[in-house]
Structures are given as C-alpha cells and as structure tokens.
Design an enzyme around this catalytic site. Sequence first.
Site, mmCIF file in Angstrom:
data_model
loop_
_atom_site.group_PDB
_atom_site.id
_atom_site.type_symbol
_atom_site.label_atom_id
_atom_site.label_comp_id
_atom_site.label_asym_id
_atom_site.label_seq_id
_atom_site.Cartn_x
_atom_site.Cartn_y
_atom_site.Cartn_z
ATOM 1 N N GLY A 148 9.809 -15.584 -0.015
ATOM 2 C CA GLY A 148 9.612 -15.967 1.377
ATOM 3 C C GLY A 148 8.667 -15.008 2.080
ATOM 4 O O GLY A 148 8.389 -13.905 1.587
ATOM 5 N N CYS A 149 8.184 -15.411 3.235
ATOM 6 C CA CYS A 149 7.184 -14.599 3.941
ATOM 7 C C CYS A 149 7.798 -13.311 4.486
ATOM 8 O O CYS A 149 7.289 -12.212 4.225
ATOM 9 C CB CYS A 149 6.502 -15.414 5.030
ATOM 10 N N PHE A 150 8.898 -13.423 5.244
ATOM 11 C CA PHE A 150 9.540 -12.200 5.752
ATOM 12 C C PHE A 150 10.022 -11.309 4.607
ATOM 13 O O PHE A 150 9.807 -10.087 4.642
ATOM 14 C CB PHE A 150 10.700 -12.541 6.696
#
Lengths: 345, 345, 345, 345
Positions: A148-150
């Site tokens: 995921g990005c975070f």
Amino acid sequence: MKQAAIVGGTGYGAIELIRLLHSHSEIELVNIYSHSQHETAISSVYPHLKNIENTTLDSLDIAALTKNVDIVFFATPAGIAKEFIPKIGNGIQCIDLSGDLRLSSRDAYKNWYKAEAADQSLLDVAVYGLSEINRQKIKEATILSNPGCFPTAALLGLIPALQNEYIHTEGIVIDGKTGISGAGKTPSARTHFPETNDNITAYKIGQHQHIPEIDQYLSEHCSTTVHATLTTHLVPMTRGIICTMYGKVNGYYTTEKILSDYQHFYEGNQFVRVLDAGEFPTTKGVYGSNFCDIGLHVDSRTNQLIIVSAIDNLMKGAAGQAIQNVNIMNGWNENNGLKHIPIYP
Amino acid sequence: MKQAAIVGGTGYGAIELIRLLHSHSEIELVNIYSHSQHETAISSVYPHLKNIENTTLDSLDIAALTKNVDIVFFATPAGIAKEFIPKIGNGIQCIDLSGDLRLSSRDAYKNWYKAEAADQSLLDVAVYGLSEINRQKIKEATILSNPGCFPTAALLGLIPALQNEYIHTEGIVIDGKTGISGAGKTPSARTHFPETNDNITAYKIGQHQHIPEIDQYLSEHCSTTVHATLTTHLVPMTRGIICTMYGKVNGYYTTEKILSDYQHFYEGNQFVRVLDAGEFPTTKGVYGSNFCDIGLHVDSRTNQLIIVSAIDNLMKGAAGQAIQNVNIMNGWNENNGLKHIPIYP
Amino acid sequence: MKQAAIVGGTGYGAIELIRLLHSHSEIELVNIYSHSQHETAISSVYPHLKNIENTTLDSLDIAALTKNVDIVFFATPAGIAKEFIPKIGNGIQCIDLSGDLRLSSRDAYKNWYKAEAADQSLLDVAVYGLSEINRQKIKEATILSNPGCFPTAALLGLIPALQNEYIHTEGIVIDGKTGISGAGKTPSARTHFPETNDNITAYKIGQHQHIPEIDQYLSEHCSTTVHATLTTHLVPMTRGIICTMYGKVNGYYTTEKILSDYQHFYEGNQFVRVLDAGEFPTTKGVYGSNFCDIGLHVDSRTNQLIIVSAIDNLMKGAAGQAIQNVNIMNGWNENNGLKHIPIYP
Amino acid sequence: MKQAAIVGGTGYGAIELIRLLHSHSEIELVNIYSHSQHETAISSVYPHLKNIENTTLDSLDIAALTKNVDIVFFATPAGIAKEFIPKIGNGIQCIDLSGDLRLSSRDAYKNWYKAEAADQSLLDVAVYGLSEINRQKIKEATILSNPGCFPTAALLGLIPALQNEYIHTEGIVIDGKTGISGAGKTPSARTHFPETNDNITAYKIGQHQHIPEIDQYLSEHCSTTVHATLTTHLVPMTRGIICTMYGKVNGYYTTEKILSDYQHFYEGNQFVRVLDAGEFPTTKGVYGSNFCDIGLHVDSRTNQLIIVSAIDNLMKGAAGQAIQNVNIMNGWNENNGLKHIPIYP
C-alpha cells in the site's frame, strides 16, 4: 520481450502502469482489461494517451489471458485479484496492486476490509513486494503483493530505526498526508474540487486498512509485535504522500549517527535517498518518480526521533514499485521503465 | 555523442533541459553555468536531482566553453544571449530560450523589451524554432531562437487557419492563460502563494512582449500584416498554457472541414495532436510532455472560429521545443529525449 | 421582519443564502426545503453550520409555505421553479436563482435548456434581476429572475460600452473563466480533484445556456440584436469568475475617456467598482463579497476595447445578487446582509 | 465608541483586523501605521479594500498615538511591540499579535527567537490571550499577548485532556499543518507558487518558536513540566491549520467519555465546537471564521488519544482571537466583530 496485461485498466494505478511500461525495454503491454469500459479505446477514456496508446479495452477473459501473457498486473479494487489469480496459474507472474494479499492473517483481512480474505494457499505463496526490504524473496516470487502507499512510506522510514533498536516499539505514531489521487478515480463528495481545495481533512481515523499492514511488517523487523498509530489526511494536491513519524529514542543517539546508519542501510538502493541532517523531503521532490526520500531529526528536548518520508503515491506507492518488483522477479535492471526524473517544479 | 552546456542553470527552463537531456541518447550534458550560484552543486539548489545530476555549477567561461562543447543552451533572462552568442562562434550550435533573437525588427525589440536589440548580423542568422512550421530552416540553423510560450501555443493554433484563409486577418483575439511557472523562479508578490492561489489575474494587458512575436510570425503566413490582440492571465496551477483564440470566419466552413484540414496540415508531426470535433484540449492532457493539443469549433451563431490550444509551458513552450529543435538541427530522431507521456492525473 | 424560505436547500446557492441571511436585519429564515435530504439537520449536511444554523430540512409543502412566508428563494436546478412559482401566488415574493425565467423566448429556452419553458404568463411577469441595470423594474417585481453568473459579469462589463456605442455590436467576444463551485455540488469526473487540479478545461463551447441570456440583455441596450461569442473555462479554484471581453472600438477613444464614463455610469452603485487605468480586477479581490470589479484598456494597436470584470460566482453571481434584489424589492438598504468585505488573502 | 490604531498595517494580520473591525460596533479604526508604505492609501496596497477602507497609512508617531487612541494592535514582526509598548502607557490597551510577550522566560525567548527578550516588567504585566482558557485574567488586562497560531490550535485541543489527566504528560506529539498565509506576506522561495503548489514541506523541525510557547502553557495546566514534540508542515492552501495530536491514554477511557467532558469543558464558549464521535474537523469548516473545531478518538489498539483541532490561522490563530480578547477586556459581547459564518465551499 515478455507480454503483459493489466486488469482494471481505467483506474489511476493502471494509467500509471501504462505510462511506465511505455519506456520498459523488456515488457510489451498487449492487453488492458476493464469491466466498466470494455470495447472503448483507452485514449477515449484518457485523452492524454491519444497517439501514444491506442489499445481497445477488453472484457477480462482468463482463458485467453493465460495463453497470451507472461505477466498480469491487477490494478483492481479489493476483492478481484484474490478471485482471479488462482485461476491463472501456468507460471504467469501476477502482481496485485490491491490489498488482497497483503495481510497474512485472514481474520485481520476480514476485520479491516470487511470481506472474506483470499484462500490460505494463495496467501502462503504471495510475496510482499517492499522492494528494498524484501528483495531476496521477491526474486523467487510468482505471486506478488504490492504494498500500500502509506505502508511503503512508513515502512521504509521506520524499519531501519526499529531494526537497529533506535526507537521503542511502543508508542510509534505515523501521521500520513496524501494527495487526492490516493482516493482513486471515482468522484465522490470527499474528492469534489470545491470541497477539497483549500482544505485538509483527517479521515478513517483508527479505521484505515493500511494499519494492520504496517503493524504486520514492522513486527517482522522487531523482536515483538508492534502496534503503531496511523492517521491519514487528505491534502489539496494531486499526488504525493508525506509520512511524519515519531518514536521514542531508545538511549542517546545523535541525528548524524542515525542518518549515517540509514545511509548505510539503503546503500545500493537507488530509489531510496537519505537526506543530510537538517534536510527534509518534499512531495514535489519525488513527483512522477519512483524515489522515496527520507529525512530525520532527533529532538533531544523530547527524546523523540522524527522521521519524514516522501513518495509519489502512484509511483513508489503503487505502479512504480510494481514495475520495480517485476524487474527484480525477472532479473532485469531494477530501474527499467523507471528512469523518470522528478518533474520540477 | 555531442557535448552540451547550459547557461543560466538555475532557472526553470534549465531545470527542465536537465530533465530532458538525461534521457537523450546523443547529448551529454557537461557544463551548467550559473552566475548567481556558481560552485554550488546543482542538487543543493534542486534537491530533486540528488543522486541523479551531481554537476557543480560553474561561472560562465566562454573560452573554455568554446573548446569543450558542441551545443549551448541559453536559459537566461533577456539580454544575456545576445551578448554572448557572438563570442562563441566555432560552429557551436547555440539555442536561445530567451526573447533576444525572436524579433526581426530591432525597433520592435527596443519598444517591447525596453532594451537594446541584438546586432543585426546576429538577428540575420538566427532561425526561429517553431519546429513544425519552420523545420526546413531549422535543419540548416546554427543559431536558433526558441519561441516564447504563448507564441508557440498561439501560432500552432492559428497558422493553419490563416494560411488557408479560413479567418479574417483583422480582429483576431488570443486569450492566454498560463500556470505560474511561466513567471519564472524568482519570488515576487504576484507569485506569492497566498496571493495567487484561488485567484485569476489578468496581467501586462497590451504590453506583453510576446505580442510582437506573435504578430511577426502570423504575418509571415498571410498576405498582410496581422495585428492580433493578446491578453494573458495567471491561473493557479504550476504548469500549462491554454490559448483560446477567436477569428471571424471568412465564408462558410464547418467545424469538421476545418478540423480535417488541420489534421492534414499537421500530419507526420508527432507532437501536434488535432482533436476530434466536440473535443477540447486541457493542460493536464499535455503535462510534462512536448505535445501541443488543438481543438476547434465554428460558432455558426456568431461566425467565429474558436480555436483552443494547450501546451506545457516549460516543455513545448520552452525546454521541450528546444530539444526538438536540436534534434532537427542534428538530423536525430525528433523525439530523442522527448518520449515523455503526459503525467496523468 | 419578513419570513423567508429556501427551496433546494443543500446546493451551493442555498448555503450561501443561509450565510447572507444570517446577517440580514429584516429577514428571518424559517424554512429550508430539500428534496434529497429532508428530515436531516442542515448542520449534518454542512458541518460548518454547527451551532449556527440548526434548522431541519423539510420536504417542500406548498400549502404550508404559502401560509408561512413572505419570500421564497428557489436555489433549485433548472425546471423546478417554473413548476412551483405559479402555485404560490398570494403576493409572496419569489426569487428564482435558476435559469427558468431568464429567457423571454420560450423557443430559445427549449433550444438551450433542452426542456419545456415556463408558461408565457409567468415569463411575462418575471423581472430580470441585474440589480444595477434594472433597479426600477426590480422595485416593482414580485417574481424575480436572478441572473446567471457569467451573464452578470459579462453584462455589467459590456452594457456601458454598448449603450455609449464605444464598441461595435458585431464580433464581441467574452472569454469566461470560472472556479469549480460554478459546476455545483454534485461530484462528477469534471470536478474530481485529481482531474481538475493543475488543469484548465474549456467546456460547453458554443453550447452554454448563458449564451442566449447574454445576447438577450445586451440587445436590450443597443439598437440592434447582438450575438456575442461566449466561451467558458474551468480553472482550479473554488470561487470566482473573470470575464475578459473584447469589442472593436467604434471610433477613437482613450482608455481614460471610457473609464471615466464607466465610473459615471456606475456612480452611486456601491457594488460595482470601476478601477483606474492600468489596473485590472482579480477574483481574490472580490472573494466572498458582492462586488463586481471592472477594469478596461483600449488596445490602440488593434483597435480593441478589452474589458475585464470579476465577481464571486456564488455572491454577485448568485446568492449575493439575490439578496441585493430582495433588498431593492422591499425598499431596504441595498447592502442589508451584504456588508462582507472580500476575504484576503 | 473607542478609537483604535493598528501598527504594522500591511501584513496579513493587519488586513484581517481591518476586515473584522469594519463590523465591530464599539471600535472605530482611526489610524493604520506602516513603516514600509506610509503615505500610501491602504486600498493601493490592498485593492480589495477599494471603496471600503480609504485610510492613508501613516508613519508611527507614538506621541500622537497616545493622545488619539484607546486601543493599539501590534501586527508587527517580532521585536517591534516590545520596544513600543513601554512608551505608550496612559491606560491604552495594547494587543500584541507578535511573539514578543508570549514567553515568561527571557532566556527561552533569546534561545528560540534569537534576539533580546522584552523587559521583565513588561512580561510581568502581559496577559496571555488564549480566550477560552484565560478569560478571567484577560478581563483585567491592559497589555495582552495574543497567542500564536499553532499554540492556539494545540492548546485548545490538549488542555482539557491534560487537565483531566486523560493522557500522560510525556510523549505528546503535535503534528501541525498550516496554509501558506501563515508564512506572512513577504515573498520567498518557500512561498513561491510553483514551489508550494502540489507540495507538502516539513519545516523548522525541532526549531519552531511556537514550541516553547506550547510547552509553557501546557505545563500550566498540569502538575509537571511538559515537553511536547511539535512538527510543522506547509500545505498548499491559503488559510487554515490542522493540528493532529497524540497522547498516551492514562487508564481506560472511551471516545464518548472524553468527548463528553470536552463538551462540558467548552460549554458556553461559542467559538469552540466539540464534534461528535466519528467526526473530525476540516479547515474549510472554519474558513474565515473565529471557530476552533475539535474532534477526537481513543485508539484502543494503541492506547493513544488522537485529537484533531482546526482553526483559520488568520482568525482564531491571529486577528480573530485578538478581537475576541479586546471584547473580553472591555466587557463587550465576545462575538462583536466576529459574527462571520465560515465561507463554504
């Protein structure tokens, strides 16, 4: 030359994959599948691709797919990849950009994604594609779960500190800020320009599905189970994530000492840039590129280590890291298709 | 492999040239000159270049330059290139991104730029680098005058209509809108974020130095002298120009007829994309790329031809077209260093 | 104290009316009607109203309405007001912020709005509320048609020039730029932040329903029928409209002469500010206020008069002018509820 | 009617004071002093004030000031107010919007502001104007020190939790995000639109002069000395601050329990709005108004209390709170001059 397909071809992840594959020397993009817009030319959906990418979108056809391609990217919403990947097989490399295969605990998936998890057998073979940290396993992977990005920004920022025991495992705080493209392509009240412009919003406090993902992989790099606090904010910009992270320093360390160990930790990793003391990353500094920039500071007043990491959420936080992982899986140069310099200003 | 230098190395034009040259297969960037920041590493001025471009900025040294390089880009404010180009000679290709060599009339330069013009002998040999229109002359050029950003968007949009006499030469209106990077890198009240955000400003009404440039080159494509009205507006975005242009239709033509002639006019020109009827370009559709997108509509109610053209002001409006021109001058593929797909979203 | 209701209570027009009525000394807002969200508290839909306006939204009930209120604002999409106003009667003042009653020609309405027009009898009594121009008629009105946002900016900018015959009636061009709130509250691809930010889009070229409205009222101030060209652009900001207008000068006039006549024309009109020569309005200069700022320039090179007008599209372009008109209709001070200074920066 | 003057009349704090005083029923603004632009009309510096505020800026003249006015606002950079306030005397109320009088420790001032502190005697009489917390002392004040923008948002969010001992005093983290107007009116590289737009920047990490201010006033509400960690970020919007705050929960409390105590704590304080469980504030929800909105959540996974507060940095974070304090000092209605509803959208 390997043949590739993208499933979920009209989201922002897909459109970024198309941009990157265009300059990849070893992959030819042969199919783009879209449930919602099949039989439309991709350049009708995305006019910026006119004269560049003229493929017509297809309905997903697993049988044809299995015959034609070597690599499949799933740039689909949660719930799709876990259904289709088991039907593909045949040694075809599957890269899932969704969250379907990220959590090893099926219960955790159910709790946070509010849906049934993938089969255990699929989870067992999927490799988590945090490229710099997991490179050896990625080399052997056929099924890859793209982070995921975070989590990408948070894990790259925190793992060296945790592994070196510079900070306590308790009380870690991750304050995440993302551009609006992180919310995807579907219009909603929360992404409506007049509501979003000149505004910051905290959202999904205590409920973001990236929380268990971060905890799981932080814990892998400690002797204990980590429960970090993640909050996420929408800020009025198109792309980019900054995570500002806080951990209680475990002893007496200077900024310089920790920075130097970070630089050593990421030596040879071209996409992670550790900044000098007194410097902090900006999202513009990585715009459109696959870099993750990291700066940090020991606040001796409060004995906190403050780490700031920045990525482009659609690049290192999604499509860019997916390409990086495919490069690792195939023994290609890690920057194939990823030579983009940040666009500045 | 040719050697190149950039003079004026810390402005936005230079920084974009550096980005483009990085993927150019025939040019090696060997020197970056900066008056204001010499002996500084370029990556200190522009941290996004860390680990990518580590050149140290030099003070301009014409003697050394003349020995070392084959190509010089002037990304300097008005008034510099006209002084230094005559001292270079030696067959070295000089590309001037400033306005110094764009006006053939020395009086016009004086009027609009409020300074002495370049020597007539220099103006006589300089070739105006509107790539698609002037390709034959550019092939023979050694001194190249790169067009202004508004003129590029306006001329590419208007020349086919004027040349085909679809519109009257009188009463042409060009309503230009530009992102703030067009104002350059130096901070000012007009570009201060709190003043600029959520704001549109009309500026230099009747006084913009791109006015005589547009008139001169429009006139070259008609049987008469054209005086067009240009107004310019700052809009709150970083990059991009839209020119919305209006001309009285000279007879009875449909949108489709004129579009089809535009498509024919630009056939084989990969960087100009003529859109279909009912479609209009956006600045995001060309962001970070060298494209000029053009859409148009015949308003039969008012008998006006409405033409909309969009470019990235730092690409087709500056550095991108400069590279395109160097490619033409050297017989290289026109898209060498320019294969960037627009960044979307 | 008069009692007022708002129909269509959750759009941006309504929310601005609520803000303004809050400081109005003669009007009490007693009902807010919403089809989509009835029985919800307005502060649930709009949390910024918490502790300020706690009304619960109702379903429209014409019978109750007719008994309870003196004034009704229709902040509804096209097609609603023309159905309900005839059922109200009873001397109740109706202010329609939609386009239903703006066009005197029922055919024109059908052509541009793609729907049946209001009954002729309703159109016959509706007064067009361009406050500064139509004040005498507005004083007598019971049914008021509030002008569109682009027409307000365009007409206030052009009428003095046309009435004084400074410009030709042929070939008038209006280049309109609006913030995204002009597209309303409903999310769509065109207003999705990642698509809209850092982007300009030309839209509805030749098809905007404000075109016939502008033509009709320009024509009322000339000896002939005017067909002006209007183009509209979305720019990445929340509020504000700039119209840049072009007309061929009819003889020899200086900027100063025309400006001085504009200043005279608008004397005593507190909400129109005519700027000095060399000054041009900005949308930020009127943000959140009811002002229309106008600057102009005679371009002697091209013999064009360039007029720039700026308004806040939700204020002078919608709710602000609606309140101004109600003040005129009731003989109150024209700035009652409208004393807001532009918010700057 | 009291007479007031503003010193430092061209900064953003002053311009907001002018906006607010315009609707204040008990204060007449009689003088605006500006060192840099005296003898200029304020509406030349700020064209949005045309026809609204026509005062000519004066050079500061303490003798005249002392004779003419009852209230002086210092909207000056650090270092000015501490020099001039001692020369005023005469019972004139002085409101300092700068940081000169906020720190009780002269050493702390020297360390953080890099300049000599105000005289001890002046510090001794200055009252810190956090209106909701310090109301009783403010009533008696003549010299008022108006709080910083980050401290206002942080203290209002944290004090009830600390006072009720819901959180530990150690390890408190304040992650602050501000719009760019917080950096003031002077253009700089950091506030240049092309650098700031589509970008987040962490700045002054460990060095922000609001750190000791927050520590000092948090400590006043505990039994111990607090050292909180503050980081600050510039986000691409004009106005607004969000502070996201983290503290380790001291025992077992639910979100609902703590929220209900916050609601009780701020009962009767019209400018602090405590949101319901599951709701979090946005900067747009307070835009242009004097509200401070607060939401919170107990993260039971990590045992952290997460508090989010939002203000308009130029209102509750500067000029708005200054007016609120003057109202308290003079026994006027606390919302005199502050009845502005947030501008939405």
